[in-house]
Design a protein around this motif. Sequence first.
Motif, PDB file in Angstrom:
ATOM      1  N   LYS A 199       0.847  -1.190   0.000  1.00 29.20           N
ATOM      2  CA  LYS A 199       0.000   0.000   0.000  1.00 29.20           C
ATOM      3  C   LYS A 199       0.882   1.240   0.000  1.00 29.20           C
ATOM      4  N   VAL A 200       0.541   2.183  -0.848  1.00 28.04           N
ATOM      5  CA  VAL A 200       1.257   3.455  -0.931  1.00 28.04           C
ATOM      6  C   VAL A 200       0.236   4.579  -0.851  1.00 28.04           C
ATOM      7  N   THR A 201       0.461   5.527   0.067  1.00 31.72           N
ATOM      8  CA  THR A 201      -0.387   6.705   0.181  1.00 31.72           C
ATOM      9  C   THR A 201       0.420   7.923  -0.229  1.00 31.72           C
ATOM     10  N   VAL A 202      -0.102   8.653  -1.206  1.00 32.73           N
ATOM     11  CA  VAL A 202       0.596   9.803  -1.776  1.00 32.73           C
ATOM     12  C   VAL A 202       0.225  11.059  -1.011  1.00 32.73           C
ATOM     13  N   ASN A 203       1.218  11.921  -0.789  1.00 31.15           N
ATOM     14  CA  ASN A 203       0.966  13.220  -0.176  1.00 31.15           C
ATOM     15  C   ASN A 203       0.352  14.136  -1.225  1.00 31.15           C
ATOM     16  N   ASP A 204      -0.903  14.537  -1.013  1.00 33.18           N
ATOM     17  CA  ASP A 204      -1.623  15.325  -2.012  1.00 33.18           C
ATOM     18  C   ASP A 204      -0.916  16.635  -2.344  1.00 33.18           C
ATOM     19  N   ASN A 205      -0.288  17.236  -1.341  1.00 32.94           N
ATOM     20  CA  ASN A 205       0.350  18.533  -1.546  1.00 32.94           C
ATOM     21  C   ASN A 205       1.601  18.456  -2.400  1.00 32.94           C
ATOM     22  N   ALA A 206       2.135  17.244  -2.611  1.00 34.01           N
ATOM     23  CA  ALA A 206       3.380  17.086  -3.364  1.00 34.01           C
ATOM     24  C   ALA A 206       3.151  16.634  -4.803  1.00 34.01           C
ATOM     25  N   LEU A 207       1.902  16.522  -5.205  1.00 36.33           N
ATOM     26  CA  LEU A 207       1.624  15.971  -6.531  1.00 36.33           C
ATOM     27  C   LEU A 207       2.136  16.843  -7.665  1.00 36.33           C
ATOM     28  N   ASP A 208       2.250  18.152  -7.430  1.00 34.11           N
ATOM     29  CA  ASP A 208       2.767  19.000  -8.505  1.00 34.11           C
ATOM     30  C   ASP A 208       4.232  18.711  -8.800  1.00 34.11           C
ATOM     31  N   ARG A 209       4.921  18.072  -7.856  1.00 32.16           N
ATOM     32  CA  ARG A 209       6.324  17.681  -8.087  1.00 32.16           C
ATOM     33  C   ARG A 209       6.439  16.271  -8.662  1.00 32.16           C
ATOM     34  N   HIS A 210       5.308  15.543  -8.707  1.00 35.84           N
ATOM     35  CA  HIS A 210       5.339  14.156  -9.180  1.00 35.84           C
ATOM     36  C   HIS A 210       4.179  13.905 -10.135  1.00 35.84           C
ATOM     37  N   PRO A 211       4.255  14.444 -11.346  1.00 34.39           N
ATOM     38  CA  PRO A 211       3.147  14.267 -12.294  1.00 34.39           C
ATOM     39  C   PRO A 211       2.889  12.810 -12.651  1.00 34.39           C
ATOM     40  N   GLY A 261     -12.802   3.535  25.681  1.00 32.69           N
ATOM     41  CA  GLY A 261     -13.676   3.002  24.642  1.00 32.69           C
ATOM     42  C   GLY A 261     -12.979   1.977  23.772  1.00 32.69           C
ATOM     43  N   ASN A 262     -13.767   1.208  23.038  1.00 27.30           N
ATOM     44  CA  ASN A 262     -13.247   0.189  22.115  1.00 27.30           C
ATOM     45  C   ASN A 262     -13.724   0.494  20.703  1.00 27.30           C
ATOM     46  N   PRO A 263     -12.857   1.083  19.860  1.00 30.01           N
ATOM     47  CA  PRO A 263     -13.257   1.359  18.479  1.00 30.01           C
ATOM     48  C   PRO A 263     -13.466   0.064  17.693  1.00 30.01           C
ATOM     49  N   ALA A 264     -14.565  -0.004  16.973  1.00 30.84           N
ATOM     50  CA  ALA A 264     -14.817  -1.150  16.098  1.00 30.84           C
ATOM     51  C   ALA A 264     -14.141  -0.949  14.751  1.00 30.84           C
ATOM     52  N   SER A 265     -14.179   0.296  14.254  1.00 27.69           N
ATOM     53  CA  SER A 265     -13.570   0.609  12.959  1.00 27.69           C
ATOM     54  C   SER A 265     -13.475   2.114  12.820  1.00 27.69           C
ATOM     55  N   PHE A 266     -12.655   2.559  11.839  1.00 31.05           N
ATOM     56  CA  PHE A 266     -12.593   3.990  11.566  1.00 31.05           C
ATOM     57  C   PHE A 266     -12.466   4.217  10.068  1.00 31.05           C
ATOM     58  N   LEU A 267     -12.877   5.410   9.634  1.00 23.94           N
ATOM     59  CA  LEU A 267     -12.826   5.779   8.223  1.00 23.94           C
ATOM     60  C   LEU A 267     -12.402   7.233   8.098  1.00 23.94           C
ATOM     61  N   ASN A 268     -11.368   7.465   7.325  1.00 18.30           N
ATOM     62  CA  ASN A 268     -10.918   8.816   6.992  1.00 18.30           C
ATOM     63  C   ASN A 268     -11.467   9.152   5.608  1.00 18.30           C
ATOM     64  N   ILE A 269     -12.396  10.118   5.529  1.00 15.25           N
ATOM     65  CA  ILE A 269     -12.999  10.449   4.237  1.00 15.25           C
ATOM     66  C   ILE A 269     -12.202  11.483   3.465  1.00 15.25           C
ATOM     67  N   GLY A 270     -11.035  11.873   3.993  1.00  8.02           N
ATOM     68  CA  GLY A 270     -10.141  12.759   3.252  1.00  8.02           C
ATOM     69  C   GLY A 270     -10.198  14.186   3.742  1.00  8.02           C
ATOM     70  N   GLY A 271      -9.017  14.792   3.863  1.00 14.33           N
ATOM     71  CA  GLY A 271      -8.941  16.161   4.342  1.00 14.33           C
ATOM     72  C   GLY A 271      -9.148  17.176   3.238  1.00 14.33           C
ATOM     73  N   GLU A 272      -8.965  18.442   3.563  1.00 13.07           N
ATOM     74  CA  GLU A 272      -9.225  19.523   2.612  1.00 13.07           C
ATOM     75  C   GLU A 272      -7.975  20.031   1.918  1.00 13.07           C
ATOM     76  N   THR A 273      -6.853  19.338   2.097  1.00 13.18           N
ATOM     77  CA  THR A 273      -5.624  19.734   1.406  1.00 13.18           C
ATOM     78  C   THR A 273      -5.447  18.940   0.124  1.00 13.18           C
ATOM     79  N   ARG A 274      -6.464  18.186  -0.254  1.00 11.95           N
ATOM     80  CA  ARG A 274      -6.385  17.358  -1.452  1.00 11.95           C
ATOM     81  C   ARG A 274      -6.289  18.250  -2.681  1.00 11.95           C
ATOM     82  N   TRP A 275      -5.525  17.800  -3.660  1.00 10.69           N
ATOM     83  CA  TRP A 275      -5.321  18.591  -4.865  1.00 10.69           C
ATOM     84  C   TRP A 275      -6.554  18.619  -5.766  1.00 10.69           C
ATOM     85  N   ASP A 276      -7.451  17.631  -5.631  1.00 10.52           N
ATOM     86  CA  ASP A 276      -8.615  17.546  -6.500  1.00 10.52           C
ATOM     87  C   ASP A 276      -9.899  18.006  -5.810  1.00 10.52           C
ATOM     88  N   LEU A 277      -9.763  18.721  -4.683  1.00  8.38           N
ATOM     89  CA  LEU A 277     -10.927  19.039  -3.874  1.00  8.38           C
ATOM     90  C   LEU A 277     -11.779  20.118  -4.525  1.00  8.38           C
TER      91      LEU A 277
END
Length: 396
Positions: A199-211, A261-277
């Motif tokens: 799994k690879v997660t890309v830093n959205d703010n760096a996409l202009d340096r990695h087309p 508490g005991n978390p069953a699961s979590f979901l990150n729906i994405g922050g606002e620094t995304r390049w395609d927001l």
Amino acid sequence: MDLLEYQAKALFREVGIPVLPSQRIDRPQDLKGLRIPYPVVLKSQVYIGGRGRVGGVKFVQNTIDAIAAAQAIFNLPIMGEYPKALLAEAKYNAEQEFYLAVVLNRSIRRPVLLGSQQGGVDVQAAIDRIQHVVVEQAFSPYYARRLVLKMGLEGKLINLVSDVIEKMYQLFVENDLDLVEINPLGVNSEGNVMALDGKVTVNDNALDRHPELAALLQGSPSEPAPLGSVVAMEPEGSIGILCNGAGLTMATMDLVYQAGGNPASFLNIGGETRWDLSPDVLQTRLAQGLDVMTQSKQVRVLLVNLVSGSVSCVQLAEVIVAFLKRRVWEPRGISEIRPDTLITHTVRIPQLVVRLVCSDCGQAKAQLAAAQVSIVESLDDAVAQAVTLAKSLKRK
């Protein structure tokens, strides 16, 4: 934003991380031209974890079985997502499976190396045994070796796994990534290692340096990045966590644990620094996230914690109210019931605890109050309320 497995492994191959012979499959008929000898494994290429548990990974022995399996996988939605491609990969007989990762810790602003001798599908069950090493200065092989020793590896594996970690870090830095993960790193009977999933997660703010990475992430300029993956946590947990942004998600989860508490699961729906927001992306992702998180019967309390500078609390409250109306009253057998005798039934949904940090919060409070949901201003109070609710529901 996450890459698909076949895209992550292409990057692994470029830096010398060992990966198996593989081939992208865009349709079942492509398997007639498969260049990999059987047996092979077919993997659904989706952004959701836990593919194997729901039938998204199948081992096959010949072309006929492979085509049948591919047709089944292409038509299998995993948390609502259908694969646009499969990965056909040579079979590997692993005797051991390790977990490795390089992740950016935003709170301390340093990369962290993670590793465990228990990898694969059971890594979440052993999360407390994952070793970590903070890269505090310029990276050197010392850091990789230190992690391997903390993992308890011996002999030939020390150098082999250290070498993989060094290459993961190289990939991490050269591409401005947020995460490079191998789970599992397989070890066969001869003591050789192989990245069996990645799994690879890309830093959205760096996409202009990695087309080249931006091209991988979007099939077309107008296509939004995919919703994140639901991550399962405690088997006995009952609290779901839905946030926007990795840091906010991790902080919320830590606070839930600290509050007992005991978390069953979590979901990150994405922050606002995304390049395609665009302005409506957060609303769309919130609607999708609510649908996904409430599908699990294990989640009895859903803690929604959102921070937005571009979308008002009113707009987010509208999404939550619309979701509640849609889920609470759903028609049963519309095609079989006359309009004058339409019957509706109540659908079980978790107790909602909502914290919104954005503009126009006062009006949003009134909207949610009408739907019998209150906004909790303090994160500590929201966490405490979620934990108390979960414990009270467990006693019933």
